[in-house]
Scaffold this motif. Structure first.
Motif, PDB file in Angstrom:
ATOM      1  N   ASN A 277       0.817  -1.214   0.000  1.00 20.71           N
ATOM      2  CA  ASN A 277       0.000   0.000   0.000  1.00 20.71           C
ATOM      3  C   ASN A 277       0.850   1.263   0.000  1.00 20.71           C
ATOM      4  O   ASN A 277       0.559   2.226  -0.712  1.00 20.71           O
ATOM      5  N   LEU A 278       1.920   1.264   0.803  1.00 26.61           N
ATOM      6  CA  LEU A 278       2.758   2.458   0.914  1.00 26.61           C
ATOM      7  C   LEU A 278       3.614   2.691  -0.323  1.00 26.61           C
ATOM      8  O   LEU A 278       3.919   3.839  -0.648  1.00 26.61           O
ATOM      9  N   LEU A 279       4.013   1.613  -1.000  1.00 22.72           N
ATOM     10  CA  LEU A 279       4.916   1.753  -2.143  1.00 22.72           C
ATOM     11  C   LEU A 279       4.222   1.535  -3.485  1.00 22.72           C
ATOM     12  O   LEU A 279       4.316   2.373  -4.392  1.00 22.72           O
ATOM     13  N   LEU A 280       3.510   0.415  -3.626  1.00 23.22           N
ATOM     14  CA  LEU A 280       2.890   0.089  -4.915  1.00 23.22           C
ATOM     15  C   LEU A 280       1.620   0.905  -5.173  1.00 23.22           C
ATOM     16  O   LEU A 280       1.506   1.599  -6.192  1.00 23.22           O
ATOM     17  N   VAL A 281       0.659   0.819  -4.262  1.00 24.16           N
ATOM     18  CA  VAL A 281      -0.618   1.524  -4.448  1.00 24.16           C
ATOM     19  C   VAL A 281      -0.410   3.043  -4.449  1.00 24.16           C
ATOM     20  O   VAL A 281      -0.860   3.749  -5.358  1.00 24.16           O
ATOM     21  N   LEU A 282       0.302   3.543  -3.436  1.00 24.92           N
ATOM     22  CA  LEU A 282       0.553   4.984  -3.356  1.00 24.92           C
ATOM     23  C   LEU A 282       1.436   5.442  -4.521  1.00 24.92           C
ATOM     24  O   LEU A 282       1.188   6.487  -5.124  1.00 24.92           O
ATOM     25  N   GLY A 283       2.444   4.631  -4.853  1.00 28.12           N
ATOM     26  CA  GLY A 283       3.344   4.974  -5.953  1.00 28.12           C
ATOM     27  C   GLY A 283       2.624   5.060  -7.288  1.00 28.12           C
ATOM     28  O   GLY A 283       2.796   6.026  -8.038  1.00 28.12           O
ATOM     29  N   LEU A 284       1.805   4.053  -7.591  1.00 25.01           N
ATOM     30  CA  LEU A 284       1.053   4.060  -8.849  1.00 25.01           C
ATOM     31  C   LEU A 284       0.048   5.210  -8.894  1.00 25.01           C
ATOM     32  O   LEU A 284      -0.145   5.822  -9.945  1.00 25.01           O
ATOM     33  N   SER A 285      -0.577   5.493  -7.753  1.00 23.03           N
ATOM     34  CA  SER A 285      -1.562   6.584  -7.691  1.00 23.03           C
ATOM     35  C   SER A 285      -0.903   7.935  -7.952  1.00 23.03           C
ATOM     36  O   SER A 285      -1.386   8.735  -8.766  1.00 23.03           O
ATOM     37  N   ILE A 286       0.206   8.186  -7.244  1.00 25.20           N
ATOM     38  CA  ILE A 286       0.913   9.461  -7.423  1.00 25.20           C
ATOM     39  C   ILE A 286       1.472   9.576  -8.838  1.00 25.20           C
ATOM     40  O   ILE A 286       1.407  10.641  -9.463  1.00 25.20           O
ATOM     41  N   PHE A 287       1.992   8.464  -9.365  1.00 27.74           N
ATOM     42  CA  PHE A 287       2.569   8.464 -10.712  1.00 27.74           C
ATOM     43  C   PHE A 287       1.493   8.728 -11.769  1.00 27.74           C
ATOM     44  O   PHE A 287       1.659   9.590 -12.638  1.00 27.74           O
ATOM     45  N   ALA A 288       0.378   7.980 -11.677  1.00 27.14           N
ATOM     46  CA  ALA A 288      -0.711   8.134 -12.657  1.00 27.14           C
ATOM     47  C   ALA A 288      -1.335   9.525 -12.564  1.00 27.14           C
ATOM     48  O   ALA A 288      -1.590  10.179 -13.583  1.00 27.14           O
ATOM     49  N   GLY A 289      -1.577  10.008 -11.338  1.00 29.71           N
ATOM     50  CA  GLY A 289      -2.149  11.344 -11.164  1.00 29.71           C
ATOM     51  C   GLY A 289      -1.185  12.422 -11.625  1.00 29.71           C
ATOM     52  O   GLY A 289      -1.599  13.431 -12.208  1.00 29.71           O
ATOM     53  N   GLY A 290       0.119  12.200 -11.395  1.00 28.87           N
ATOM     54  CA  GLY A 290       1.128  13.168 -11.776  1.00 28.87           C
ATOM     55  C   GLY A 290       1.310  13.308 -13.272  1.00 28.87           C
ATOM     56  O   GLY A 290       1.719  14.364 -13.764  1.00 28.87           O
ATOM     57  N   LEU A 291       1.027  12.232 -14.014  1.00 28.74           N
ATOM     58  CA  LEU A 291       1.116  12.298 -15.465  1.00 28.74           C
ATOM     59  C   LEU A 291       0.018  13.191 -16.050  1.00 28.74           C
ATOM     60  O   LEU A 291       0.190  13.798 -17.104  1.00 28.74           O
ATOM     61  N   LYS A 292      -1.119  13.258 -15.341  1.00 31.72           N
ATOM     62  CA  LYS A 292      -2.255  14.056 -15.814  1.00 31.72           C
ATOM     63  C   LYS A 292      -2.226  15.474 -15.248  1.00 31.72           C
ATOM     64  O   LYS A 292      -2.595  16.425 -15.929  1.00 31.72           O
ATOM     65  N   TYR A 293      -1.777  15.594 -13.991  1.00 31.94           N
ATOM     66  CA  TYR A 293      -1.701  16.910 -13.340  1.00 31.94           C
ATOM     67  C   TYR A 293      -0.266  17.143 -12.874  1.00 31.94           C
ATOM     68  O   TYR A 293       0.331  16.255 -12.270  1.00 31.94           O
ATOM     69  N   LYS A 294       0.276  18.307 -13.153  1.00 33.62           N
ATOM     70  CA  LYS A 294       1.686  18.594 -12.849  1.00 33.62           C
ATOM     71  C   LYS A 294       1.993  18.403 -11.370  1.00 33.62           C
ATOM     72  O   LYS A 294       2.985  17.768 -11.001  1.00 33.62           O
ATOM     73  N   THR A 295       1.167  18.972 -10.515  1.00 33.37           N
ATOM     74  CA  THR A 295       1.281  18.742  -9.067  1.00 33.37           C
ATOM     75  C   THR A 295      -0.115  18.542  -8.499  1.00 33.37           C
ATOM     76  O   THR A 295      -1.082  19.103  -9.015  1.00 33.37           O
ATOM     77  N   GLN A 296      -0.204  17.747  -7.433  1.00 31.20           N
ATOM     78  CA  GLN A 296      -1.476  17.518  -6.753  1.00 31.20           C
ATOM     79  C   GLN A 296      -1.270  17.771  -5.265  1.00 31.20           C
ATOM     80  O   GLN A 296      -0.255  17.363  -4.692  1.00 31.20           O
ATOM     81  N   ASN A 297      -2.241  18.430  -4.645  1.00 29.68           N
ATOM     82  CA  ASN A 297      -2.099  18.814  -3.241  1.00 29.68           C
ATOM     83  C   ASN A 297      -3.191  18.203  -2.371  1.00 29.68           C
ATOM     84  O   ASN A 297      -4.307  17.943  -2.837  1.00 29.68           O
ATOM     85  N   TYR A 298      -2.858  18.010  -1.110  1.00 26.07           N
ATOM     86  CA  TYR A 298      -3.834  17.522  -0.129  1.00 26.07           C
ATOM     87  C   TYR A 298      -3.451  18.073   1.242  1.00 26.07           C
ATOM     88  O   TYR A 298      -2.444  18.773   1.382  1.00 26.07           O
ATOM     89  N   ASN A 299      -4.241  17.791   2.258  1.00 24.89           N
ATOM     90  CA  ASN A 299      -4.078  18.378   3.579  1.00 24.89           C
ATOM     91  C   ASN A 299      -2.726  18.030   4.209  1.00 24.89           C
ATOM     92  O   ASN A 299      -2.420  16.860   4.439  1.00 24.89           O
ATOM     93  N   VAL A 300      -1.912  19.070   4.500  1.00 28.26           N
ATOM     94  CA  VAL A 300      -0.579  18.869   5.075  1.00 28.26           C
ATOM     95  C   VAL A 300      -0.664  18.318   6.499  1.00 28.26           C
ATOM     96  O   VAL A 300       0.141  17.475   6.904  1.00 28.26           O
TER      97      VAL A 300
END
Length: 356
Positions: free
Chosen positions: A100-123
């Motif tokens: 979850n920490l590496l594969l799921v989160l990694g794929l999510s950030i990678f896929a979202g990052g390809l569509k949006y330059k940066t993505q933000n959420y609650n710090v």
């Protein structure tokens, strides 16, 4: 048309898996069919949870997705505990956390990052998640050190395991109260205000009642398929000469986390990175702070207590995963390169576990 094909494949593989189990087909064939069936059922579970999440909101929706997504993992682990396969249980828990920490989160950030330059959420949420992950590491690290240095006996280790498990469950319940009740607005996702702008993009698949009904049905289906899958693991492991560590940490974990994989990636590509992080990181926290402790109590009531002592390899894998995940998510902003870094670490661990 696509939904009809998916529904047909779901029903077909579930039925085929049942037939293979009850007619005692070849164990390897049973494993393959059951594994494919788990993936389809987990996908159905993820879709139902996402639909429910539409009515519940991002944070609660992400929590529900992580919870029901972990249903397969928990059910598989309970059957493994009953079989006395404690090493495989711990390996699967390790695999679920790092997956979850590496594969799921990694794929999510990678896929979202390809569509949006940066993505933000609650710090603030990112910081608290990081602190909780460190607490989980401490809870796993302390019993292992005390037992391996022979400071306490195995009986005392079991007692310590039960106490730590109870404390972790209390900490997790307190976290739910803090994040969902007392500080709900404080941890609200930064993209929540965008939901009203594009309602057509986030339309639920089903009505509220139908979504809940399908969620229950999917969970029941996961329970059955998981039991059938567990029954073939021992034969599959010995047939291909694989270690229980690799099978539990990667094979079982990837299959069991299929729901999180699909849901988190889809949400990230809709610029819902907050919900995606909640699913991936929240699922890991749920495994470490709730599922693992519950399994220790389940084993206790079966007459043979499973301790909370993980191997050095497992502790290193979890520690490395928490370190890189906390480092990347703590600023509340993501991009595709950070997702790639998480995936690189996952591949390194995967190859290492395979060669053990």
């Amino acid at each position: 048309m696509r939904n009809r094909i998916s529904s047909f494949l779901l029903i077909a593989f579930f039925a085929l898996s049942a037939i293979a189990h009850f007619l005692k087909w070849d164990s390897i064939l049973q494993f393959v069919i059951s594994a494919i069936s788990v993936i389809f059922v987990a996908g159905f579970l993820g879709k139902a949870t996402e639909s429910v999440a539409h009515y519940a909101g991002q944070r609660l929706g992400g929590f529900l997705n992580a919870t029901f997504g972990n249903a397969a993992e928990l059910i598989i682990a309970i059957f493994l505990v009953k079989e006395g396969l404690f090493d495989m249980v711990k390996a699967s828990l390790t695999g679920s956390i790092i997956g979850n920490l590496l594969l799921v989160l990694g794929l999510s950030i990678f896929a979202g990052g390809l569509k949006y330059k940066t993505q933000n959420y609650n710090v603030s949420l990112a910081g608290l998640n990081g602190s909780l992950m460190i607490v989980a590491i401490i809870a796993l690290f302390v019993p292992a050190v005390f037992l391996n240095t022979h400071s306490i006996t195995q009986r005392d280790t079991n007692t310590l395991s039960l106490i730590v498990a109870g404390l972790l469950i209390l900490a997790y319940i307190a976290w739910l109260i803090f994040s969902m009740v007392t500080h709900k607005s404080y941890l609200a996702d930064v993209t929540d205000d965008q939901d009203e702008e594009l309602p057509h993009e986030h339309a639920p698949a089903w009505s509220k009642k139908k979504s809940i009904l399908y969620l229950v049905i999917a969970t029941v289906m996961v329970a059955f398929v998981s039991e059938w899958l567990v029954g073939t693991l021992e034969v599959f492991t010995s047939e291909f000469g694989l270690s229980e560590l690799f099978v539990g940490a990667f094979l079982v974990a990837i299959i069991g986390n299929a729901a999180e994989h699909s849901a988190a990636i889809m949400l990230a590509m809709k610029n819902k990175i907050g919900a995606a992080v909640e699913i991936a990181v929240g699922s890991s926290l749920q495994i470490a702070l709730f599922v693992a402790p519950v399994l220790i109590f389940v084993s206790y009531f079966t007459g043979r207590t499973m301790d909370i002592v993980f191997t050095t390899i497992e502790l290193v894998a979890i520690g490395v995963s928490v370190f890189i995940a906390k480092s990347i998510t703590q600023d509340g902003s993501t991009n595709w390169y950070e997702g790639l870094l998480l995936l690189v670490v996952y591949v390194i661990l995967g190859v290492s576990f395979f060669l053990v």
